[in-house]
Design a protein around this motif. Structure first.
Motif, mmCIF file in Angstrom:
data_model
loop_
_atom_site.group_PDB
_atom_site.id
_atom_site.type_symbol
_atom_site.label_atom_id
_atom_site.label_comp_id
_atom_site.label_asym_id
_atom_site.label_seq_id
_atom_site.Cartn_x
_atom_site.Cartn_y
_atom_site.Cartn_z
ATOM 1 N N LEU A 247 6.142 -1.925 6.603
ATOM 2 C CA LEU A 247 5.019 -1.560 7.469
ATOM 3 C C LEU A 247 5.279 -1.974 8.911
ATOM 4 O O LEU A 247 4.907 -1.265 9.840
ATOM 5 N N CYS B 106 7.638 0.568 10.502
ATOM 6 C CA CYS B 106 7.186 1.961 10.490
ATOM 7 C C CYS B 106 6.658 2.351 11.865
ATOM 8 O O CYS B 106 5.723 1.734 12.386
ATOM 9 N N LEU C 54 -3.320 -4.235 2.490
ATOM 10 C CA LEU C 54 -2.309 -3.596 1.652
ATOM 11 C C LEU C 54 -2.655 -3.937 0.214
ATOM 12 O O LEU C 54 -2.510 -5.093 -0.212
ATOM 13 N N ILE D 79 3.081 6.704 3.967
ATOM 14 C CA ILE D 79 3.322 6.040 5.244
ATOM 15 C C ILE D 79 4.779 5.587 5.304
ATOM 16 O O ILE D 79 5.464 5.814 6.302
ATOM 17 N N THR D 80 5.238 4.916 4.245
ATOM 18 C CA THR D 80 6.633 4.485 4.127
ATOM 19 C C THR D 80 7.100 4.825 2.721
ATOM 20 O O THR D 80 6.338 5.386 1.925
ATOM 21 N N TRP E 176 -2.057 -2.689 10.458
ATOM 22 C CA TRP E 176 -2.769 -2.395 9.217
ATOM 23 C C TRP E 176 -3.694 -3.564 8.909
ATOM 24 O O TRP E 176 -3.526 -4.655 9.427
ATOM 25 N N CYS F 222 4.685 2.519 0.631
ATOM 26 C CA CYS F 222 3.283 2.325 1.030
ATOM 27 C C CYS F 222 2.648 3.666 1.381
ATOM 28 O O CYS F 222 3.287 4.517 1.989
ATOM 29 N N LEU G 182 -4.035 0.478 3.042
ATOM 30 C CA LEU G 182 -2.818 1.030 2.473
ATOM 31 C C LEU G 182 -2.643 0.494 1.059
ATOM 32 O O LEU G 182 -3.333 -0.440 0.652
#
Length: 139
Positions: A36, A39, A49, A82-83, A46, A86, A132
């Motif tokens: 994250l 990214c 998580l 997102i990744t 964020w 994640c 996330l």
């Protein structure tokens, strides 16, 4: 949440006392948090998580009847990656395992202070939370 919001650590892992975690749990958590941070889309910005959850959170979008929970509870999000590990979940439930950033703790204190009933039905529906989830789930 108050300790996290006023602490020096950028984030902390929050676990319920009966949670079952995956092998190499902390290594995998740290790896996801590192992803994250690297990214470009979110640049480490964020709030929460999730390391595990219930409801319409399937990574592939197969939610079945759990979509009804999201519809009734409200606060659903557009699910997207997102990744590699994640993504933004549609509408999670459950507070058994998550990583909470300082900014996320402050938002939860401000927005969920007077929540009644099942806390997870309220907090993960707060739209201003940058929420996330890990894939695969770690708890």
């Amino acid at each position: 949440w108050e300790r996290i919001s006023s602490g020096s650590a950028p984030y902390q892992v929050v676990l319920e006392d009966d949670v079952i975690v995956s092998d190499n749990f902390m290594d995998r958590v740290e790896s996801a948090v590192r992803e994250l941070g690297e990214c470009d889309e979110i640049a480490g910005d964020w709030d929460v998580l999730l390391l595990g959850a219930f409801g319409p959170v399937h990574f592939g979008g197969r939610h079945g009847i759990t979509r009804l929970n999201a519809l009734i509870a409200g606060g659903g999000r557009r699910q997207r990656s997102i990744t590699e590990h994640c993504y933004v979940p549609r509408r999670p439930f459950g507070t058994h395992a998550y990583v909470l950033s300082r900014s996320g703790a402050r938002k939860l204190i401000r927005r969920a202070f007077y929540a009644s009933g099942h806390l997870d039905c309220v907090i993960w529906g707060i739209r201003e939370l940058k929420l996330l989830m890990c894939h695969p789930m770690l708890a």
